[in-house]
Design an enzyme around this catalytic site. Sequence first.
Site, PDB file in Angstrom:
ATOM      1  N   SER A 184      -4.305  -1.920   7.188  1.00  0.00           N
ATOM      2  CA  SER A 184      -3.219  -2.857   6.977  1.00  0.00           C
ATOM      3  C   SER A 184      -3.782  -4.223   6.551  1.00  0.00           C
ATOM      4  CB  SER A 184      -2.357  -2.949   8.243  1.00  0.00           C
ATOM      5  OG  SER A 184      -1.166  -3.651   8.000  1.00  0.00           O
ATOM      6  N   GLU A 245       3.976   6.038   2.559  1.00  0.00           N
ATOM      7  CA  GLU A 245       3.799   4.665   2.086  1.00  0.00           C
ATOM      8  C   GLU A 245       3.882   4.591   0.568  1.00  0.00           C
ATOM      9  OE1 GLU A 245       0.879   2.096   4.608  1.00  0.00           O
ATOM     10  OE2 GLU A 245      -0.118   4.010   4.201  1.00  0.00           O
ATOM     11  N   HIS A 300       2.915   3.991   7.607  1.00  0.00           N
ATOM     12  CA  HIS A 300       1.923   2.936   7.805  1.00  0.00           C
ATOM     13  C   HIS A 300       1.270   2.996   9.180  1.00  0.00           C
ATOM     14  CE1 HIS A 300       0.162  -0.846   6.455  1.00  0.00           C
ATOM     15  NE2 HIS A 300       0.376  -1.349   7.656  1.00  0.00           N
TER      16      HIS A 300
END
Length: 336
Positions: A184, A245, A300
């Site tokens: 991330s 994603e 995610h």
Amino acid sequence: MMFSARSFGCLAALMMGVLMATPYTHAQQRNPQQLMGRTVLDEPASSYRFERFVIDSPDQQRRWRVNVAIPAKASTTPSPVLYALDGNAVAMVLDRPLLAELAATKAPPVLVLIGYDNELRIDSPARTLDYTAWIDRADDEGGTTQAVGGGADVFLDLIERRIKPEVERRANIDTHQQSLWGHSLGGLFVLNALYTRPAAFQAYLSASPSLWWSQGAALGDPEQQFVQNAHGQPAKVWLMLGGAERVGDRGKRDMSNPRVVAHLRRIGGATPDAAMQLSTRLARVPGLSVQYREFPGLGHGPMLPASFHAALHELYGVTDRSVDDGKAPSSANAAE
């Protein structure tokens, strides 16, 4: 430099999470108060020993907790090393069988878990500052413009000048086999490290990088400057992305929650498949060996354990546990 055992209790960590949580924090993470709980740090494996040190910032306002997993069996051969961001969360991904398998490899790695000195799984305000190289200015749920981030270069200095030397003092490290993993915002940090210090590590593993940060700043001048200035510096690069994603599936969201709406507005700074597209461009850079891996169906949050397990498989040849990650919902995978 200070050395300490885990010194914050659950209540203190909860209070810290509440005090430090901002509207931006909540937009970044679904459960900013989630605690680590018991991990291999509390019940060490016989195959690895853990050593811990804590580093204070010069103004004494910030503390980084670093847990170093060192193979228990002594070896005269220097060990490869993996530096992992969000170290508290990564500790929750490790277990005794996995450590035993790592210890049984031909060259057992040293694992360096770089976290924050509290009991939070993810310290959102701290990582937002440390993992981003660019200031992000965006409206929060109340319409107020916030300016956050921008500390990545300072944090990379801290890794290079304070964390690495301390790790090398404690373990016999092969400085020609150093890897950096992040997920991330951590994945964004990994890319910034590649762009600005391509010789600092030999492998860069960027999972679900937040390329939307600061309206896609990393996809502009930083990438172009790196490509144009590259002179064949060798490095291995892994870009990893969840299948959900890539197609922009963010799962069920409460669109009546202003925090959720504000966050979804922020992540519009890059297309959902930006990491896949980036891998294609970086593959053309002389000296880089680039691999893109997509994890079918994963969103995610589950990409944190999946990508870390995949990193251990790619780097050290252990069983690829990522194939089992994300099969069942888990509160431990709720980071956004």
